[in-house]
Design an enzyme around this catalytic site. Structure first.
Site, PDB file in Angstrom:
ATOM      1  CB  THR A   1      45.139 111.606  38.846  1.00 36.56           C
ATOM      2  OG1 THR A   1      44.809 109.875  39.051  1.00 36.56           O
ATOM      3  CG2 THR A   1      45.741 111.710  38.022  1.00 36.56           C
ATOM      4  CG  HIS A   2      41.696 110.667  41.840  1.00 36.74           C
ATOM      5  ND1 HIS A   2      40.427 111.464  41.943  1.00 36.74           N
ATOM      6  CD2 HIS A   2      41.832 110.696  40.307  1.00 36.74           C
ATOM      7  CE1 HIS A   2      40.019 111.240  40.453  1.00 36.74           C
ATOM      8  NE2 HIS A   2      40.676 110.579  39.762  1.00 36.74           N
TER       9      HIS A   2
ATOM     10  CB  SER B   1      59.059 117.659  68.215  1.00 34.58           C
ATOM     11  OG  SER B   1      58.449 117.474  69.615  1.00 34.58           O
TER      12      SER B   1
ATOM     13  CD  GLU C   1      53.237 121.430  58.815  1.00 32.52           C
ATOM     14  OE1 GLU C   1      52.808 120.469  59.391  1.00 32.52           O
ATOM     15  OE2 GLU C   1      54.898 122.187  59.583  1.00 32.52           O
TER      16      GLU C   1
END
Ligand code: ARG
Length: 467
Positions: free
Chosen positions: A164-165, A286, A299
């Site tokens: 959580t958080h 990359s 993404e």
């Protein structure tokens, strides 16, 4: 009698009352054929049903209706076999079909627009198209559900830290995490199916706004097109697009869920977490940094949510100020919905593929679940079982965590006497209570992460997808 005022160098469905030509830039601006060509097949089906409706009303003889419907069917084949067939400089798909029909059957083709308007025609064809698309999307969400179940089954007894958080909170089974997304996406199927009910209502027979002036049996036309019902008010039928907003809204929630799934996995496959390995099939490198392996698939799933929400907002904004009934503003609904459907469809496909390329590092995830006081709540529950009120137990365990932090030890690494110095009620049995297994086992109420409950939930999920 004839409309030879083909001001844009092509065929258009109006012009009698005009003496001037449309400005070329405006004609291009007005034209929707570049995108509503996607309604071609749906609009042909609607036109066939309408021609049969006109025959029922005595506007077309049975022979005339046969020639028209035969020609419309042939047009589907011609379009499928000859890409050049669709090349015509027309305003929209409705103009295209009528123009080609008149080429095909001559003046008879000029009768087919009797008793209808492009306003009820477009709403009908759009709904047909969206109905098929909704079914396709429901199938694709089903594929993601299958992929989630397989992913759970590949790591049945694995444990991860629950957060959580984004702070470690309590251990959960990996399967429990998979099935959380299963639940979200199952509701998306329900939402799409529910939206489909309101999509599947036929506006045809509403004509421009006031209703058709011919005795067309609308129920029979609807039946032919597989519509569940006919619209009850012609003004409403040609002028609302709430069904499109609902579809976009159901799609937005699909994207919220895919995006959160993607975000979790992006974190989990980072070196900081290291729980998940993503297959090469859904990763990229990359151009500069040779060591990089990036989760681009995930993404993009996260990133594409925004454009779907944008379409939903565009539709709501486009509708909110429109006077009844049809307004040309509503032509904007097509691109919004087409792109929504396309985006969600490809995202669902890629989500299923990506999930099939996820491997959990069970050891790493378990180690993470064992560090960071994820069993603190369990210790408070242990004290509750010894008759300590929960709030008192919470405070006592908080102080034990503080002691552990000072000594650099987890709760289960503290000795009984170290623990008793803070909380006298603790005895030897505490270590059993602090294990990951018992932490999991205790969450045995319906919906909890105990192995028994989760095994049941997994079996149920498997049964649901096989249904
Ligand atoms: N292309 C138009 C649309 O998508 C079709 C309906 C046109 N109706 C009209 N009255 N101009 O909305």
């Amino acid at each position: 009698m004839t409309n030879d005022n083909k001001t844009d160098g092509s065929s258009q469905l109006w012009g009698g009352r005009f003496t001037g030509k449309p400005d070329e830039r405006f004609a291009e601006f007005n034209r929707s054929f570049g995108f509503d060509i996607r309604l071609f097949e749906a609009d042909i089906r609607c036109s066939i049903a309408h021609a049969n409706g006109l025959a029922g009303a005595g506007v077309l003889s049975p022979e005339e209706a046969d020639s028209v419907t035969g020609a419309l069917r042939t047009m589907l084949e011609l379009a499928a076999n000859d890409p050049d067939y669709m090349l015509l400089d027309v305003e929209d798909v409705h103009s295209f079909i009528e123009t080609r029909l008149i080429e095909f059957v001559g003046d008879l083709g000029k009768k087919v627009h009797t008793g209808r308007s492009r306003n009820d025609q477009v709403a009908t064809a759009f709904r047909l198209w969206m109905r098929d698309e909704t079914d396709a999307l429901i199938g694709k969400v089903g594929n993601v559900l299958s992929a989630l179940v397989s992913l759970a089954e590949r790591h049945k007894s694995a444990v991860i830290p629950g957060y959580t958080h984004l702070q470690r909170a309590q251990p959960v089974l990996w399967t429990h995490w998979c099935l959380a997304y299963f639940e979200m996406l199952s509701r998306d199927i329900e939402r799409l199916a529910d939206a489909r009910k309101r999509i599947n209502v036929m506006p045809l027979g509403s004509a421009a706004l006031a209703g058709t002036a011919y005795t067309i049996d609308r129920e029979a036309v609807a039946h032919e097109l597989g519509f569940e019902d006919v619209s009850r008010n012609s003004l409403d039928a040609v002028s609302d697009r709430d069904f499109a907003v609902e579809f976009a809204s159901a799609c937005s929630l699909v994207m919220v869920h895919l995006s959160r799934l993607a975000e979790d996995l992006i974190l989990y496959c980072s070196q900081e977490f290291g729980f998940v390995k993503l297959g090469d099939a859904v990763s990229t490198g990359s151009s500069l940094m040779p060591q990089k392996k990036n989760p681009d698939a995930l993404e993009l799933l996260r990133g594409k949510a925004g454009r779907v929400f944008g379409h939903q907002m565009a539709l709501l904004t486009m509708m909110k100020g429109l006077p009844l009934a049809y307004n040309k503003d509503m032509q904007e609904d097509k691109e919004a919905i087409f792109d929504t459907a396309d985006t969600v469809a490809v995202c669902l496909d890629v989500a299923a593929i990506t999930l099939n390329n996820v491997t959990l590092n069970e050891q790493k995830a378990r180690e993470a679940a064992a560090k960071g006081y994820l069993n603190a709540t369990e210790l408070a529950d242990y004290l509750v079982r010894k008759n300590v009120p929960f709030r008192t137990a919470h405070d006592a365990v908080g102080r034990l965590v503080l002691a552990g932090l000072e000594k650099g030890k987890e709760l289960n690494e503290l000795s009984v006497s170290e623990m008793q110095a803070v909380v006298p009620e603790i005895n030897e049995g505490v270590y059993e209570a602090l294990s990951i297994e018992s932490t999991l086992r205790s969450k045995s109420a319906t919906g909890g992460t105990s192995p028994v409950r989760v095994a049941e939930a997994l079996a149920e999920a498997r049964a649901r997808i096989e249904e």
